[in-house]
Structure formats: structure tokens, C-alpha cells
Write a protein that holds these residues in place. Structure first.
Motif, PDB file in Angstrom:
ATOM      1  N   UNK A 365     -28.396  15.008  12.389  1.00 61.30           N
ATOM      2  CA  UNK A 365     -27.323  14.089  12.791  1.00 61.30           C
ATOM      3  C   UNK A 365     -26.739  14.373  14.170  1.00 61.30           C
ATOM      4  N   UNK A 366     -27.161  15.466  14.812  1.00 63.23           N
ATOM      5  CA  UNK A 366     -26.541  15.844  16.081  1.00 63.23           C
ATOM      6  C   UNK A 366     -26.818  14.814  17.178  1.00 63.23           C
ATOM      7  N   UNK A 367     -27.994  14.206  17.185  1.00 61.19           N
ATOM      8  CA  UNK A 367     -28.323  13.222  18.226  1.00 61.19           C
ATOM      9  C   UNK A 367     -27.417  11.998  18.113  1.00 61.19           C
ATOM     10  N   UNK A 368     -27.199  11.545  16.890  1.00 61.81           N
ATOM     11  CA  UNK A 368     -26.319  10.398  16.648  1.00 61.81           C
ATOM     12  C   UNK A 368     -24.888  10.726  17.053  1.00 61.81           C
ATOM     13  N   UNK A 369     -24.454  11.957  16.745  1.00 58.69           N
ATOM     14  CA  UNK A 369     -23.108  12.403  17.108  1.00 58.69           C
ATOM     15  C   UNK A 369     -22.930  12.427  18.622  1.00 58.69           C
ATOM     16  N   UNK A 370     -23.900  12.990  19.342  1.00 62.14           N
ATOM     17  CA  UNK A 370     -23.800  13.083  20.802  1.00 62.14           C
ATOM     18  C   UNK A 370     -23.836  11.703  21.456  1.00 62.14           C
ATOM     19  N   UNK A 371     -24.600  10.794  20.891  1.00 59.99           N
ATOM     20  CA  UNK A 371     -24.621   9.420  21.422  1.00 59.99           C
ATOM     21  C   UNK A 371     -23.245   8.788  21.313  1.00 59.99           C
ATOM     22  N   UNK A 372     -22.592   9.011  20.184  1.00 61.19           N
ATOM     23  CA  UNK A 372     -21.252   8.449  19.979  1.00 61.19           C
ATOM     24  C   UNK A 372     -20.242   9.032  20.962  1.00 61.19           C
ATOM     25  N   UNK A 373     -20.250  10.362  21.139  1.00 58.58           N
ATOM     26  CA  UNK A 373     -19.233  10.955  22.020  1.00 58.58           C
ATOM     27  C   UNK A 373     -19.519  10.646  23.487  1.00 58.58           C
ATOM     28  N   UNK A 374     -20.790  10.445  23.836  1.00 53.12           N
ATOM     29  CA  UNK A 374     -21.102  10.040  25.209  1.00 53.12           C
ATOM     30  C   UNK A 374     -20.527   8.659  25.500  1.00 53.12           C
ATOM     31  N   UNK A 375     -20.546   7.778  24.508  1.00 51.01           N
ATOM     32  CA  UNK A 375     -19.934   6.457  24.667  1.00 51.01           C
ATOM     33  C   UNK A 375     -18.415   6.583  24.820  1.00 51.01           C
ATOM     34  N   UNK A 376     -17.836   7.496  24.040  1.00 49.55           N
ATOM     35  CA  UNK A 376     -16.389   7.717  24.139  1.00 49.55           C
ATOM     36  C   UNK A 376     -16.029   8.227  25.526  1.00 49.55           C
TER      37      UNK A 376
END
Length: 390
Positions: A365-376
Motif C-alpha cells: 500500500x505504500x505506493x498508493x499512500x505516496x501518490x496521495x500525499x504527493x497530490x496533497x
């Protein structure tokens, strides 16, 4: 008398005018010679330049340097503008939000202006919102003034409690950036210190069981795990039990702690990150240190022979840091450490009670998490300028 009344009116009108213009030109916030504005009715770039002490000649040269720069002649209400200055207050660069997709970036290199149109990423969620809390009193008071709910305030406090003591660490001028995605639990929390350039980032992640925790941008947990034991000991001389015969008082009473027998002078370690709330003698416990770990956990270390150097109340302590040495002060029949674990005000068995584990986000799940925070982080481009490089 008429003259006096006329002068009073004149002063009142003058004060109102000054207040009006100060409201117009005061930036949303300033940060390290960076001035952030939200465009309001009647605003113009020339007014901002004048307020910051920048010349009309500079403004004219900027506007004619590139055809895209002429778009700054008409600023749109509600759009964002950033003006950056050097330490000597000379112009450095400018960023203007043309629309929801494009930023206009202008940088002064020597005597020449360079202009770039940069695309903005899409918003995280359609119902997301960002609130900046500038500290002037306390986080609780200032967050309420900024429109943050009590529930969200509590989540912010809990999320950062292992990293930040909101009672002792905050200084006037510090700020919090809080991103919400429609719920009471913030999607992101960013703290910035104005004095030591310290930044703390916390991003929400909901696991498969529906539990939300906060992690840094790399997926590392913000909370601290606990050591299995606070020292190297010979044996457990007294277990956690509700009924124990006291060797000195000669009576049966509860012993809600673990006694670790060890040589006199054996180093004692803090079992987790925290802050010292008590250092001193406490009756039968002798020399004591009490450490608060976030808002739920407290540990007690008693019968110490002496304390480690440079310890005092409100000092921050790291997991594994030496805080004292085994002794037999207070009511004790021999050298040992009396160790207590409190959770939400209740004493717990330090050996069997399940304390927080410092787990990161799994590799699936780390890739999905990093994608989300990069958008933030991308959506906060105009609000958040990181003060450190990760």
C-alpha cells in the motif's frame, strides 16, 4: 469648538482609511521573506509592490519582459499571489495563480526576468479544504478562531503528540496547515516552527481494519514504540499483582508495577520518547522520574540511586536514553527498579499490556499512500514551502 469637531472627524476618517488599506494590503501570512496574498476586490500588483517597498520601474520592467507577464495587470479575486524577496528586501521572484491549472512563475536573474507557465496538479478531492492556523495564543484557541472544530483539534493534538508538546514547544508565529477531505480527521497536518525551521508532517492512512493513523511522507509511523524493559536486569523480583505481601510494611497490598533486581548503579533507560513531568523524591518510592509519552501513556521509574546529567522537568527524552541508575532509595530492601506503566490513567502490567508498535505502511500500500500525499503537497504549493529537504 467647531474646529475641534472638524479635527476629530478628520482623524477618525484618517484612521478608517489607514485601517482599510492595511486590511487590503496585509498578506495572508509571511514566511522567511516570502509574502502570500489572496487577491481581493480592487487589488493590483502595483499596490503590492508599493506596500513591499518595490519601485514602479521594477514593476514596469517586469510587465514588459514577457507577453504572459501582462496578465498581471488584471488580478482575479480569490486567486493566490506570492512575492519573494532577498534578505536585503530586493525582489527575488513571483508566483501568481492564473487559474486552477496554471501558475505564472517569474524570477529575476541579474537584470533579466524569466517567465514560466507551470501546470498545477488536480485537487486531491473535490470537497477538500485547507486551513492555516497561525499561533498567537495557543493551538486550541487559534485553531478555533480559524474555524477548526473541537473534534478535529483533538485529532491534530493526538496525531502530533509523540513529536510535539503543544503546551511547551509552540512559539508565537508558528503555524499549522490542516487539510480536510470532508471528515473530522485531517487528511494532512503540517507544523512549521518560525524559530528553528523545524517542520513536522503527518498524513492520514486508513488500514484494512478501518483504523486511521498518521505517518510521515515516507510511510514511517509518527508514534514511538516501547522497549521491552527499561534496563538490563538479573531477575524480576516482584511481578505485577493485585495482592502481594509487602516486605517492609508486613501487610498484603496491590503491587501494580514490575520490580527489576539489578546491581546498584545499573543504567536505566526511558522505554519510549516522551517528556519528563516529575523528577525528585516521592515518599516510599525514593528518587523518581515520571515520563509522559503522548497523551495516553506514562511510565514511572523509582528507587533510583541518582539521576542522569542534565535532566529537568519538561525536558524531552528519547527512547533508550539513560535517565538514571539503579538504587534502593525510599522503602526498599535492596537495589532494584520499580517500573510502572500507565495507560489513560490506569496502571497496566508492563510485561503483558499491548503498547503501540512502531509499524510503517506495508509495501503493498505504500505506493498508493505516496501518490496521495504527493497530490496533497502539490495542492499546497502556494501555502506550504518546506523548510527542509527530505
Amino acid at each position: 469648538m467647531k474646529l475641534s469637531n472638524s479635527m476629530d472627524k478628520f482623524y477618525k476618517i484618517t484612521i478608517l482609511i489607514l485601517m482599510f488599506f492595511s486590511m487590503i494590503f496585509t498578506p495572508a501570512y509571511t514566511d522567511n521573506n516570502t509574502y502570500h496574498f489572496t487577491i481581493k476586490h480592487g487589488d493590483s500588483l502595483s499596490q503590492y509592490f508599493s506596500e513591499l517597498g518595490l519601485s514602479n520601474r521594477l514593476l514596469i520592467n517586469l510587465l514588459i519582459a514577457n507577453k504572459n507577464n501582462k496578465k498581471l495587470n488584471h488580478l482575479n479575486i480569490g486567486h493566490k499571489l506570492i512575492i519573494r524577496l532577498h534578505k536585503n528586501q530586493h525582489f527575488k521572484s513571483l508566483t501568481y495563480q492564473l487559474n486552477n491549472m496554471i501558475n505564472l512563475d517569474i524570477v529575476l536573474n541579474g537584470n533579466y526576468f524569466s517567465t514560466v507557465l507551470n501546470k498545477q496538479p488536480k485537487k486531491i478531492l473535490s470537497n477538500s479544504s485547507t486551513t492555516v492556523v497561525n499561533i498567537s495564543n495557543s493551538f486550541g484557541i487559534d485553531a478555533q478562531k480559524a474555524g477548526i472544530s473541537f473534534s478535529t483539534i483533538n485529532y491534530v493534538i493526538k496525531a502530533l503528540s509523540w513529536q510535539l508538546n503543544l503546551h511547551t514547544d509552540l512559539k508565537k508565529g508558528d503555524r499549522f496547515i490542516i487539510v480536510n477531505d470532508g471528515g473530522i480527521k485531517p487528511a494532512a497536518i503540517i507544523y512549521q516552527s518560525i524559530i528553528n525551521n523545524k517542520s513536522i508532517e503527518a498524513f492520514a492512512y486508513k488500514n484494512k481494519h478501518g483504523h486511521t493513523s498518521y505517518f510521515d511522507r515516507f510511510g514511517h509511523s509518527l508514534n514511538s514504540s516501547f522497549l521491552r524493559a527499561p534496563l538490563k536486569y538479573k531477575r524480576i523480583s516482584s511481578k505485577f499483582q493485585l495482592k502481594r505481601y509487602h516486605p517492609i510494611l508486613k501487610t498484603w497490598r496491590p503491587h501494580r508495577a514490575i520490580d527489576y533486581a539489578a546491581k546498584h548503579g545499573t543504567p536505566i533507560y526511558s522505554t519510549a520518547n516522551g517528556i519528563i513531568t516529575t523528577k525528585g523524591r516521592q515518599g516510599s518510592l525514593g528518587k523518581v522520574i515520571i515520563i509522559q509519552h503522548d497523551f495516553d501513556y506514562t511510565t514511572v521509574y523509582a528507587h533510583l540511586s541518582e539521576y542522569a546529567n542534565n535532566l529537568y522537568k519538561d525536558k524531552k527524552i528519547k527512547k533508550g536514553q539513560i535517565i538514571g541508575y539503579v538504587g534502593s532509595t525510599g522503602h526498599s530492601t535492596g537495589p532494584h527498579l520499580h517500573y510502572e506503566l500507565h495507560h489513560k490513567g490506569k496502571r497496566r502490567n508492563p510485561i503483558t499490556y499491548k503498547v503501540p508498535a512502531q509499524k510503517g505502511i506495508d509495501h503493498i500500500n505504500i505506493k498508493k499512500f505516496k501518490t496521495k500525499i504527493n497530490k496533497i503537497l502539490s495542492s499546497l504549493k502556494l501555502e506550504y514551502q518546506p523548510k527542509y529537504a527530505n
